[in-house]
Design an enzyme around this catalytic site. Structure first.
Site, PDB file in Angstrom:
ATOM      1  N   TYR A 101       0.866  -1.189   0.000  1.00 44.10           N
ATOM      2  CA  TYR A 101       0.000   0.000   0.000  1.00 44.10           C
ATOM      3  C   TYR A 101       0.895   1.229   0.000  1.00 44.10           C
ATOM      4  CZ  TYR A 101      -3.170   3.655   1.631  1.00 44.10           C
ATOM      5  OH  TYR A 101      -3.892   4.814   1.748  1.00 44.10           O
ATOM      6  N   GLU A 191      -3.485   7.730  -3.989  1.00 45.51           N
ATOM      7  CA  GLU A 191      -3.403   6.429  -3.313  1.00 45.51           C
ATOM      8  C   GLU A 191      -3.229   5.309  -4.329  1.00 45.51           C
ATOM      9  OE1 GLU A 191      -6.043   4.832   0.175  1.00 45.51           O
ATOM     10  OE2 GLU A 191      -6.994   4.225  -1.698  1.00 45.51           O
TER      11      GLU A 191
END
Length: 380
Positions: A101, A191
């Protein structure tokens, strides 16, 4: 402002962030044709401004031509978290060796841009932060430094996500691209989840999310053009057009307040006294009575609303104009729920005089008004 994943991938490519590629399709036939052109297997991904697509059936791996059109039609028929699916992102399927991530956002408390990373990607990062907070890594970067971000600054952070040196260096390239994108387009969030290593050892942004600062859109016409009005909340768009800030909630006490901070405080104190706010509604600093009428219309659409609490602190806003707006709303609309009003500040005496002969309840303080509203609803 949010954009779809396929648009985020296009921006990634523009700023040197590698992705598996893919194309958008607005109907099942186009999706099937696109998949054939890209080559099977592919992944069909619903394009909505919402998480939870996979759990809702909005992400499907397709391995045969016979599956293509039926699967595309099924996904395009979905509604995910109240949002209808109108577009698909058709992507080449890749072998995933690992998932991480990586995001970049604004830490307002520290006045920095902050990279957030986790070696465990592909899951909801909020859940990882709750269950395994030690896995969440952060790198804070001052704005001046972010404009000329160096590989040396990024390297220790990248090495926490990828042990293999070549993959860590690729992650640094991606971080530098994210920083350039963030600053160039006035983003509030960039993101990548997951950031994957594929079967050949290449680091790729498999899924992307980008959000932009609405207050900066006036200088980014190219970003404004990416906006998909069909994918946004209709009530919030309507409120914005009327000069209001509105978010629907799940309670039964309608709130009409001027100022975002006061609106939040009003909702908090209603909750404190056992009530449930039905909405966040900030009418702003204008003294235009028509905005009050528009605000009533939005609140009254919610049939769960049992009472309306109006809390106005008149600084720039004139209380007498708010009172005129309330009276205009009562004349124009069918309002069959009780109204509690707290008006204090500029021209409050004139406002009280205007409302003097109405049957609306007047509260002298925020605490009194919130407590009155909560008790009234509880008694129904």
């Amino acid at each position: 402002m949010k954009i779809h994943e396929y648009q985020a991938h296009a921006l990634f490519a523009e700023f040197g962030i590698p992705t598996p590629g893919g194309r958008m399709a607005a109907d099942a036939a186009t999706a099937a044709q696109t998949a054939q052109e890209l080559g099977l297997p592919v992944v069909l991904k619903a394009q909505v401004h919402s998480g939870g697509r996979g759990k809702a059936g909005g992400v499907k791996l397709i391995t045969t031509a016979a599956e293509l059109q039926p699967a595309a039609e099924k996904i395009l028929g979905l509604t995910i978290n109240g949002l209808p699916v109108r577009k698909l992102f058709v992507c080449p399927a890749i072998t995933v060796a690992s998932e991480s991530y990586l995001s970049l956002l604004i830490d307002r408390g520290q006045a920095t841009l902050t990279f957030i990373g986790c070696a465990d990607g592909g899951v909801e990062i909020e859940e990882t932060a709750k269950t395994s907070p030690e896995k969440i890594r952060r790198l804070a970067v001052r704005i001046a430094e972010a404009r000329h971000l160096s590989r040396e600054t990024c390297r220790p952070f990248a090495q926490l996500l990828f042990r293999e040196a070549g993959q860590a260096e690729a992650a640094i390239d991606i971080m530098l691209g994210m920083a350039k994108l963030f600053l160039a387009r006035d983003c509030s969030l960039v993101e990548i989840n997951p950031l994957v290593v594929d079967g050949r050892g290449k680091v790729l942004a498999l899924d992307g999310k980008i959000q932009f600062d609405d207050n900066a859109l006036f200088r980014h016409e190219e970003t404004e053009q990416l906006r998909d009005m069909d994918a946004e909340d209709r009530e919030e768009l309507e409120a914005k057009a009327a000069g209001l800030s509105f978010v629907r909630l799940e309670g039964n006490i309608g709130c009409m307040v001027n100022g975002a901070g006061l609106a939040m405080a009003t909702m908090d104190i209603i909750k404190y006294f056992g009530g449930k706010p039905a909405n966040f509604l900030d009418v702003g600093g204008s003294s235009n009575p028509n905005k009050i009428v528009d605000a009533f219309r939005m609140i009254l659409r919610d049939k769960q609303v049992k009472i309306i609490f109006i809390n106005i602190f008149g600084g720039i806003t004139r209380c007498d104009d708010v009172a005129r707006g309330i009276l205009a709303a009562r004349a124009q609309l069918t309002i069959d729920v009780p109204i509690i009003i707290r008006l204090v500040g500029t021209n409050e005496a004139q406002a009280r005089e205007l409302l003097g002969e109405s049957d609306m309840k007047v509260a002298l303080t925020l605490e009194e008004g919130a407590q009155m509203a909560a008790k009234w609803v509880q008694a129904l």
